[in-house]
Design a protein around this motif. Structure first.
Motif, mmCIF file in Angstrom:
data_model
loop_
_atom_site.group_PDB
_atom_site.id
_atom_site.type_symbol
_atom_site.label_atom_id
_atom_site.label_comp_id
_atom_site.label_asym_id
_atom_site.label_seq_id
_atom_site.Cartn_x
_atom_site.Cartn_y
_atom_site.Cartn_z
ATOM 1 N N GLY A 1 -41.072 -26.705 -8.190
ATOM 2 C CA GLY A 1 -40.839 -25.696 -6.825
ATOM 3 C C GLY A 1 -42.129 -24.705 -6.953
ATOM 4 O O GLY A 1 -42.607 -24.411 -6.010
ATOM 5 N N LEU A 2 -42.613 -24.415 -8.086
ATOM 6 C CA LEU A 2 -43.902 -23.724 -8.267
ATOM 7 C C LEU A 2 -45.280 -24.628 -7.885
ATOM 8 O O LEU A 2 -46.008 -23.927 -7.241
ATOM 9 C CB LEU A 2 -44.294 -23.065 -9.502
ATOM 10 C CG LEU A 2 -43.463 -21.705 -9.766
ATOM 11 C CD1 LEU A 2 -43.819 -21.354 -11.187
ATOM 12 C CD2 LEU A 2 -43.994 -20.790 -8.717
ATOM 13 N N SER A 3 -45.250 -25.750 -8.238
ATOM 14 C CA SER A 3 -46.300 -26.774 -7.842
ATOM 15 C C SER A 3 -46.347 -27.145 -6.407
ATOM 16 O O SER A 3 -47.245 -27.183 -5.927
ATOM 17 C CB SER A 3 -46.257 -27.793 -8.819
ATOM 18 O OG SER A 3 -45.456 -28.872 -8.557
ATOM 19 N N ASN A 4 -45.189 -27.217 -5.889
ATOM 20 C CA ASN A 4 -45.250 -27.772 -4.507
ATOM 21 C C ASN A 4 -45.408 -26.522 -3.431
ATOM 22 O O ASN A 4 -45.596 -26.805 -2.355
ATOM 23 C CB ASN A 4 -43.939 -28.513 -4.239
ATOM 24 C CG ASN A 4 -44.048 -30.020 -4.993
ATOM 25 O OD1 ASN A 4 -45.043 -30.419 -5.096
ATOM 26 N ND2 ASN A 4 -42.960 -30.317 -5.267
ATOM 27 N N GLY A 5 -44.921 -25.328 -4.074
ATOM 28 C CA GLY A 5 -44.979 -24.226 -3.066
ATOM 29 C C GLY A 5 -43.558 -24.297 -2.245
ATOM 30 O O GLY A 5 -42.937 -25.191 -2.222
ATOM 31 N N PRO A 6 -43.724 -23.220 -1.155
ATOM 32 C CA PRO A 6 -42.340 -23.227 -0.406
ATOM 33 C C PRO A 6 -42.309 -23.973 0.656
ATOM 34 O O PRO A 6 -43.575 -24.185 1.241
ATOM 35 C CB PRO A 6 -42.257 -21.661 -0.146
ATOM 36 C CG PRO A 6 -43.643 -21.296 0.020
ATOM 37 C CD PRO A 6 -44.412 -22.146 -1.223
ATOM 38 N N LYS B 1 -48.631 -27.959 -1.089
ATOM 39 C CA LYS B 1 -47.882 -29.228 -1.901
ATOM 40 C C LYS B 1 -49.143 -30.019 -2.763
ATOM 41 O O LYS B 1 -48.965 -30.419 -3.772
ATOM 42 C CB LYS B 1 -47.108 -30.218 -1.042
ATOM 43 C CG LYS B 1 -46.604 -31.153 -2.019
ATOM 44 C CD LYS B 1 -45.478 -32.011 -1.139
ATOM 45 C CE LYS B 1 -44.804 -33.121 -1.803
ATOM 46 N NZ LYS B 1 -43.493 -33.477 -1.363
ATOM 47 N N HIS B 2 -50.144 -30.313 -2.235
ATOM 48 C CA HIS B 2 -51.297 -30.650 -3.145
ATOM 49 C C HIS B 2 -52.320 -29.703 -3.256
ATOM 50 O O HIS B 2 -53.567 -30.066 -3.476
ATOM 51 C CB HIS B 2 -51.777 -31.871 -1.959
ATOM 52 C CG HIS B 2 -50.857 -32.993 -1.493
ATOM 53 N ND1 HIS B 2 -50.296 -33.751 -2.513
ATOM 54 C CD2 HIS B 2 -49.874 -33.039 -0.204
ATOM 55 C CE1 HIS B 2 -49.414 -34.471 -1.979
ATOM 56 N NE2 HIS B 2 -49.059 -33.965 -0.711
ATOM 57 N N SER B 3 -52.113 -28.658 -3.639
ATOM 58 C CA SER B 3 -53.045 -27.402 -3.688
ATOM 59 C C SER B 3 -53.377 -27.455 -5.387
ATOM 60 O O SER B 3 -54.310 -26.674 -5.582
ATOM 61 C CB SER B 3 -52.687 -26.097 -3.555
ATOM 62 O OG SER B 3 -51.789 -25.636 -4.141
ATOM 63 N N ASP C 1 -54.718 -17.536 -5.129
ATOM 64 C CA ASP C 1 -55.168 -17.230 -3.709
ATOM 65 C C ASP C 1 -54.227 -16.779 -2.922
ATOM 66 O O ASP C 1 -53.548 -17.294 -1.574
ATOM 67 C CB ASP C 1 -55.788 -18.682 -3.054
ATOM 68 C CG ASP C 1 -56.427 -18.493 -1.780
ATOM 69 O OD1 ASP C 1 -56.908 -17.223 -1.663
ATOM 70 O OD2 ASP C 1 -56.795 -19.278 -1.056
ATOM 71 N N SER C 2 -54.239 -15.338 -3.114
ATOM 72 C CA SER C 2 -53.323 -14.648 -2.091
ATOM 73 C C SER C 2 -53.655 -14.475 -0.558
ATOM 74 O O SER C 2 -52.505 -14.299 0.188
ATOM 75 C CB SER C 2 -52.972 -13.189 -2.572
ATOM 76 O OG SER C 2 -54.017 -12.580 -2.827
ATOM 77 N N LYS C 3 -54.792 -14.723 -0.307
ATOM 78 C CA LYS C 3 -54.996 -14.873 1.069
ATOM 79 C C LYS C 3 -54.447 -16.009 1.838
ATOM 80 O O LYS C 3 -54.108 -16.074 3.072
ATOM 81 C CB LYS C 3 -56.591 -14.903 1.393
ATOM 82 C CG LYS C 3 -57.193 -13.625 0.644
ATOM 83 C CD LYS C 3 -58.763 -13.769 0.853
ATOM 84 C CE LYS C 3 -59.423 -12.399 0.390
ATOM 85 N NZ LYS C 3 -60.795 -12.356 0.186
#
Length: 190
Positions: free
Chosen positions: A106-111, A124-126, A133-135
């Motif tokens: 869940g954390l690695s793929n993001g929401p 997902k591929h970050s 990178d909160s921006k």
């Protein structure tokens, strides 16, 4: 410390962790604190795995109940009871590991969020770089603050699952000692 007292301590500590896991997973079904995303099916896939409900919740709860009973005097507070507690602790550790893996994914793929005009998982591929990178979080326009929402809840699930795995591993060792040496419940003075 006696192996029976240790079992009671571990079992009692697992109960609030079970509660936290279940609550975190349930809350993840309502990103942006809104029901409409669940109704529309705009939920992150890892939430649907229900690692916090089944793994860190139900499986660990069954383990916690038996581990707690192992510390009591009676049928479970014996060498055989300690042997069976090893099996229950292993089941609890497996459930907590499932919850941990689901939270990691869940954390690695993001929401899942509205990115531009489409619903997708833009991070997902970050390679986890989006976490710092909160921006880039503002790229998700809907639900509001979904990235922070997912990071907080999946992070809590990860921490809770790690503690559950650790406690179940300690109970496996405690159960082994209790099986070999006895629970010492009968040896305690009133």
């Amino acid at each position: 410390m006696c192996t029976g007292k240790c079992s009671r301590c571990i079992g009692g500590t697992l109960y609030p962790l079970v509660f936290i896991s279940i609550i975190c997973n349930i809350v993840l079904f309502f990103p942006g604190w809104d029901v409409k995303y669940a109704k529309d099916g705009h939920i992150t896939d890892e939430v649907k795995y229900m690692g916090g409900i089944f793994g860190g919740g139900i499986l660990v709860l069954f383990s916690a109940i038996y581990i707690n009973l192992t510390g009591e005097q009676g049928c479970c507070g014996s060498r055989f009871g300690m042997l069976v507690s090893i099996v229950f602790a292993a089941v609890g550790a497996a459930g907590a590991l499932y919850s941990l893996i689901a939270a990691l994914y869940g954390l690695s793929n993001g929401p899942l969020c509205k990115y531009g005009e489409t619903w997708t998982t833009p991070f997902k591929h970050s390679n986890w770089s989006y976490l710092t990178d909160s921006k880039s979080w503002s790229d998700c326009t809907e639900p509001v603050n979904v990235v922070q929402f997912n990071i907080g809840l999946f992070g809590t699930l990860m921490a809770t699952s790690c503690l559950q795995v650790l406690l179940c591993a300690i109970q496996i060792l405690n159960g082994l000692f209790g099986c070999l040496c006895g629970t010492c419940i009968n040896q305690e003075k009133p």
